[in-house]
Motif scaffolding. Structure first.
Motif, PDB file in Angstrom:
ATOM      1  N   TYR A   1      26.099  18.777 -23.219  1.00 49.49           N
ATOM      2  CA  TYR A   1      25.751  19.607 -21.646  1.00 49.49           C
ATOM      3  C   TYR A   1      24.253  19.503 -21.507  1.00 49.49           C
ATOM      4  O   TYR A   1      23.812  19.583 -20.462  1.00 49.49           O
ATOM      5  CB  TYR A   1      26.036  21.113 -22.005  1.00 49.49           C
ATOM      6  CG  TYR A   1      27.600  21.502 -21.958  1.00 49.49           C
ATOM      7  CD1 TYR A   1      28.121  21.050 -20.781  1.00 49.49           C
ATOM      8  CD2 TYR A   1      28.257  22.108 -22.806  1.00 49.49           C
ATOM      9  CE1 TYR A   1      29.422  21.522 -20.499  1.00 49.49           C
ATOM     10  CE2 TYR A   1      29.660  22.374 -22.581  1.00 49.49           C
ATOM     11  CZ  TYR A   1      30.364  22.118 -21.471  1.00 49.49           C
ATOM     12  OH  TYR A   1      31.616  22.402 -21.288  1.00 49.49           O
ATOM     13  N   SER A   2      23.598  19.222 -22.441  1.00 51.02           N
ATOM     14  CA  SER A   2      22.035  19.058 -22.322  1.00 51.02           C
ATOM     15  C   SER A   2      21.674  17.895 -21.376  1.00 51.02           C
ATOM     16  O   SER A   2      20.872  17.852 -20.652  1.00 51.02           O
ATOM     17  CB  SER A   2      21.308  19.261 -23.557  1.00 51.02           C
ATOM     18  OG  SER A   2      21.837  17.837 -24.102  1.00 51.02           O
ATOM     19  N   VAL A   3      22.637  16.821 -21.820  1.00 53.50           N
ATOM     20  CA  VAL A   3      22.467  15.906 -20.673  1.00 53.50           C
ATOM     21  C   VAL A   3      23.224  15.947 -19.339  1.00 53.50           C
ATOM     22  O   VAL A   3      22.457  15.603 -18.192  1.00 53.50           O
ATOM     23  CB  VAL A   3      23.126  14.527 -21.420  1.00 53.50           C
ATOM     24  CG1 VAL A   3      23.306  13.389 -20.458  1.00 53.50           C
ATOM     25  CG2 VAL A   3      22.253  14.026 -22.621  1.00 53.50           C
ATOM     26  N   LEU A   4      24.198  16.663 -19.178  1.00 46.68           N
ATOM     27  CA  LEU A   4      25.040  16.764 -18.208  1.00 46.68           C
ATOM     28  C   LEU A   4      24.318  17.896 -17.156  1.00 46.68           C
ATOM     29  O   LEU A   4      24.484  17.629 -15.884  1.00 46.68           O
ATOM     30  CB  LEU A   4      26.486  17.282 -18.392  1.00 46.68           C
ATOM     31  CG  LEU A   4      27.331  16.356 -19.109  1.00 46.68           C
ATOM     32  CD1 LEU A   4      28.759  17.151 -19.460  1.00 46.68           C
ATOM     33  CD2 LEU A   4      27.845  14.928 -18.151  1.00 46.68           C
ATOM     34  N   LEU A   5      23.488  18.655 -17.792  1.00 42.69           N
ATOM     35  CA  LEU A   5      22.844  19.734 -16.810  1.00 42.69           C
ATOM     36  C   LEU A   5      21.276  19.310 -16.384  1.00 42.69           C
ATOM     37  O   LEU A   5      20.511  20.236 -16.227  1.00 42.69           O
ATOM     38  CB  LEU A   5      22.869  21.085 -17.277  1.00 42.69           C
ATOM     39  CG  LEU A   5      24.428  21.473 -17.533  1.00 42.69           C
ATOM     40  CD1 LEU A   5      24.567  22.875 -18.268  1.00 42.69           C
ATOM     41  CD2 LEU A   5      25.174  21.581 -16.166  1.00 42.69           C
TER      42      LEU A   5
ATOM     43  N   GLY B   1      19.835  17.299 -14.461  1.00 41.52           N
ATOM     44  CA  GLY B   1      19.184  16.864 -13.141  1.00 41.52           C
ATOM     45  C   GLY B   1      19.115  15.530 -12.966  1.00 41.52           C
ATOM     46  O   GLY B   1      18.722  15.042 -11.830  1.00 41.52           O
ATOM     47  N   GLN B   2      19.182  14.729 -13.853  1.00 38.81           N
ATOM     48  CA  GLN B   2      19.162  13.078 -13.863  1.00 38.81           C
ATOM     49  C   GLN B   2      20.177  12.600 -13.045  1.00 38.81           C
ATOM     50  O   GLN B   2      21.353  13.219 -12.712  1.00 38.81           O
ATOM     51  CB  GLN B   2      19.015  12.606 -15.237  1.00 38.81           C
ATOM     52  CG  GLN B   2      17.948  12.886 -16.050  1.00 38.81           C
ATOM     53  CD  GLN B   2      16.384  12.534 -15.323  1.00 38.81           C
ATOM     54  OE1 GLN B   2      16.459  11.350 -14.937  1.00 38.81           O
ATOM     55  NE2 GLN B   2      15.450  13.388 -15.613  1.00 38.81           N
ATOM     56  N   ASP B   3      19.822  11.412 -12.638  1.00 33.57           N
ATOM     57  CA  ASP B   3      21.178  10.704 -11.611  1.00 33.57           C
ATOM     58  C   ASP B   3      22.278  10.219 -12.592  1.00 33.57           C
ATOM     59  O   ASP B   3      22.044  10.272 -13.618  1.00 33.57           O
ATOM     60  CB  ASP B   3      20.360   9.495 -10.913  1.00 33.57           C
ATOM     61  CG  ASP B   3      19.725   8.416 -12.088  1.00 33.57           C
ATOM     62  OD1 ASP B   3      20.825   7.702 -12.597  1.00 33.57           O
ATOM     63  OD2 ASP B   3      18.648   8.463 -12.339  1.00 33.57           O
ATOM     64  N   TYR B   4      23.304   9.986 -11.912  1.00 36.79           N
ATOM     65  CA  TYR B   4      24.623   9.761 -12.721  1.00 36.79           C
ATOM     66  C   TYR B   4      24.373   8.727 -13.773  1.00 36.79           C
ATOM     67  O   TYR B   4      24.980   8.769 -14.842  1.00 36.79           O
ATOM     68  CB  TYR B   4      25.582   9.423 -11.542  1.00 36.79           C
ATOM     69  CG  TYR B   4      26.996   9.061 -12.337  1.00 36.79           C
ATOM     70  CD1 TYR B   4      27.729  10.158 -12.605  1.00 36.79           C
ATOM     71  CD2 TYR B   4      27.266   7.914 -12.417  1.00 36.79           C
ATOM     72  CE1 TYR B   4      29.038   9.927 -13.076  1.00 36.79           C
ATOM     73  CE2 TYR B   4      28.381   7.526 -12.991  1.00 36.79           C
ATOM     74  CZ  TYR B   4      29.384   8.351 -13.412  1.00 36.79           C
ATOM     75  OH  TYR B   4      30.787   8.068 -13.800  1.00 36.79           O
ATOM     76  N   GLN B   5      23.843   7.587 -13.384  1.00 38.84           N
ATOM     77  CA  GLN B   5      23.809   6.458 -14.332  1.00 38.84           C
ATOM     78  C   GLN B   5      22.823   6.746 -15.267  1.00 38.84           C
ATOM     79  O   GLN B   5      23.191   6.335 -16.706  1.00 38.84           O
ATOM     80  CB  GLN B   5      23.135   5.285 -13.557  1.00 38.84           C
ATOM     81  CG  GLN B   5      23.350   3.928 -14.244  1.00 38.84           C
ATOM     82  CD  GLN B   5      24.692   3.621 -14.757  1.00 38.84           C
ATOM     83  OE1 GLN B   5      25.677   3.634 -13.788  1.00 38.84           O
ATOM     84  NE2 GLN B   5      25.037   3.307 -15.953  1.00 38.84           N
TER      85      GLN B   5
END
Length: 591
Positions: free
Chosen positions: A288-292, A294-298
């Motif tokens: 979740y820390s990655v998914l949230l 705010g970075q771009d999808y890739q």
């Protein structure tokens, strides 16, 4: 040399004398409130009050020492102010110290107020020598919760629950979703046992609830290389699913259909991850820390692959993203046949005449009538013909909904009073959970939260009806948020929802309890369920602000204020965005 020393001595004596004699007329060049501090640093609404502590010290420095010092605290709004009194000063070696805890009853005007420390000294203390702003505004995030109140520039929310007939399904829309799965890289619906079972479930749902108000088909694709590098596959899956449903003799009106796709979007993956049981809570938090972030999808995809256990997660969950999701909002058919409708009209036009219709027929007629005026006429007649809680309760709901539609506060209050009289009569006939729920709904709209909570708690133990419990617990959970019981509130929302308001309230419960991962999911679900409902975007803006993602916060905040005048005004003073308000970019979105 003697003359210079004499002049300096005389000058120092004159300055000292003037400072002593003039009191506040000449203010020493010293900041006596510099060390004044407030905890917490931002004022926060909690359980109908605002709690904070103020402490500080005033230095005693020779000629610059304050004379007859005094410190007061004041909360000042645009049109109102409250003086919180004088702080007791304790004289110590080289300084005065002060400190005090405050608890003040929250009032709406305080949301945009300023808390100030006022310093006085000298003989003339008619005005402060010095002021210091300790806090701007009050964080009232819990009060964003939707409990049925009418707000300007927003759709009028439905309030009150009709007692269902028993011979006809409840006056509640039903929601369900169904997923059809595809082979990797394919948009052809394969006749698998799983897809057959899904189709049968969908047909059974429509058979029970044939009055469809909306159907949404969303094509989804996983991040696997075999799924392709563009969004065409997802849309192809959605269209293939629509064709499959039509060939299966499922009639779908174009006016009710919404067909779309998602690509380069981790929303569905997050939903699956929430219920994935092979990961510990700590490991899920890494995802979740990655998914949230705010970075771009890739970038997020690359970061996810670095997490230990990603290979197993992707093996289990990615195949479930090769899908098309069908979401249906529907309700059962309702109403009387022509002969019964004629009998009903004859009974309504005659005093004390029933014309042979059963209580269930009357209840069905009232329930299926679209206009409040027709419902009012039917339920009012039923109170003459039958001793039952149903007509009194349902007539009260009509009054509640009429109250929602008037801008006249006096008329609104009279309609609530009338509704309450009808509900009291219904309770004298039967201790009914719907009646208690409606009494609780009126109380919460009147701001009598604790009384409302008691009514709703009593209602929850009187029935096991899942539809009722879902709605009753949702309102209880909303009140839990207002009361500050955030963890308890999250437990109230463990039901399947379809409205953006319910998703938002659920997200707010998670946000206030510090569970930002689940809050993000619920706020996004609120946005998906109703993109014209700005509160989901406001919730996402709050999440981004607390995590320091200023650009993301501004994007979501712009969406929120464009959709709601209430949120536009709130965002301008909300202390949650105080840091953002220091930037030019914040004010650009309000143009």
């Amino acid at each position: 040399m003697f003359n210079r020393l004499f002049l300096k001595t005389i000058t120092l004596f004159i300055i000292t004398f003037l400072l002593t004699a003039c009191g506040s007329r000449i203010v020493p060049e010293s900041n006596f409130l510099e060390n004044s501090e407030i905890t917490p640093s931002k004022l926060v609404y909690q359980r109908d009050s605002v709690h904070f502590n103020i402490k500080g010290e005033i230095p005693i420095i020779s000629a610059l020492s304050p004379k007859n010092p005094r410190v007061e605290i004041e909360l000042r709004g645009s049109n109102q102010r409250v003086n919180l009194g004088e702080l007791e000063l304790q004289k110590e070696l080289g300084k005065y110290t002060y400190g005090n805890n405050f608890t003040i009853q929250y009032q709406p005007w305080m949301e945009g107020a300023v808390l100030e420390a006022l310093f006085y000294q000298g003989k003339d203390q008619s005005s402060p020598n010095e002021k210091k702003i300790l806090a701007k505004g009050v964080i009232t995030t819990p009060l964003l919760v939707k409990v049925g109140e009418v707000r300007p520039d927003e759709p009028i929310p439905q309030v009150g629950l009709y007692i269902p007939t028993g011979s006809m399904d409840k006056d509640l829309s039903r929601y369900s979703d169904f997923s059809f799965y595809f082979p990797a890289g394919s948009s052809k619906v394969v006749e698998t046992n799983q897809n057959h079972a899904t189709l049968d479930s969908l047909k059974n749902f429509i058979l029970l609830y044939p009055s469809i108000s909306g159907i949404k088909i969303t094509g989804i694709q996983s991040p696997e290389n075999s799924e392709g590098k563009n969004s065409k596959l997802g849309m192809d899956r959605a269209e293939a699913t629509l064709d499959y449903l039509k060939k299966s003799n499922i009639r779908i009106l174009d006016s009710l259909l919404d067909i779309s796709s998602r690509w380069n979007d981790w929303f569905d993956f997050r939903l699956l991850l929430r219920d994935y049981e092979k990961l510990s809570t700590q490991r899920k938090d890494q995802f979740y820390s990655v998914l949230l972030n705010g970075q771009d999808y890739q970038t997020q995809a690359n970061d996810l692959r670095k997490i230990n256990g990603f290979r197993e997660v992707s093996r289990d969950l990615f195949p479930k993203l090769r899908a098309a999701k069908v979401e249906i909002q529907a309700k059962p058919l309702a109403g009387l046949d022509q002969q019964q409708a004629a009998q009903l009209r004859a009974a309504l036009e005659s005093s004390g005449f029933n014309s042979g219709l059963s209580p269930a027929d009357w209840a069905i007629a009232g329930e299926s009538s679209p206009r409040l005026e027709d419902k009012e006429e039917i339920y009012s007649k039923m109170t003459e013909l039958f001793r039952s809680a149903l007509p009194y309760n349902n007539l009260a709901v009509v009054k509640m909904r009429q109250a929602q539609r008037t801008l006249d506060p006096k008329k609104k209050s009279l309609l609530w009073e009338e509704a309450n009289r009808l509900l009291d009569q219904a309770l004298r006939i039967e201790n009914n959970p719907y009646v208690l729920h409606n009494q609780g709904q009126i109380l919460v709209l009147q701001g009598r939260v604790e009384e409302a909570y008691k009514k709703l708690s009593d209602a929850s133990v009187l029935t096991k009806n899942e539809d009722f419990i879902r709605l009753n617990e949702s309102l209880r959970g909303s009140i839990d948020i207002i009361r500050g019981d955030y963890k308890l509130a999250t437990l109230r929302f463990q039901y399947q929802y379809s409205t953006p308001q319910d998703f938002f309230n659920k997200g707010l419960a998670f946000f206030m309890s510090g569970d930002y991962a689940n809050a993000s999911i619920s706020f996004e679900e609120s946005v998906t369920a109703g993109r014209s409902f700005g509160y989901g975007y406001y919730g996402l803006a709050l999440l981004a602000a607390v995590s320091g993602q200023d650009e993301v916060a501004l994007i979501h905040l712009k969406q929120a204020i464009d959709k709601s005048e209430v949120l536009y005004q709130k965002a301008l003073i909300d202390p949650e965005f105080e840091e953002l308000r220091q930037t030019q970019a914040f004010f650009e979105i309000f143009k």
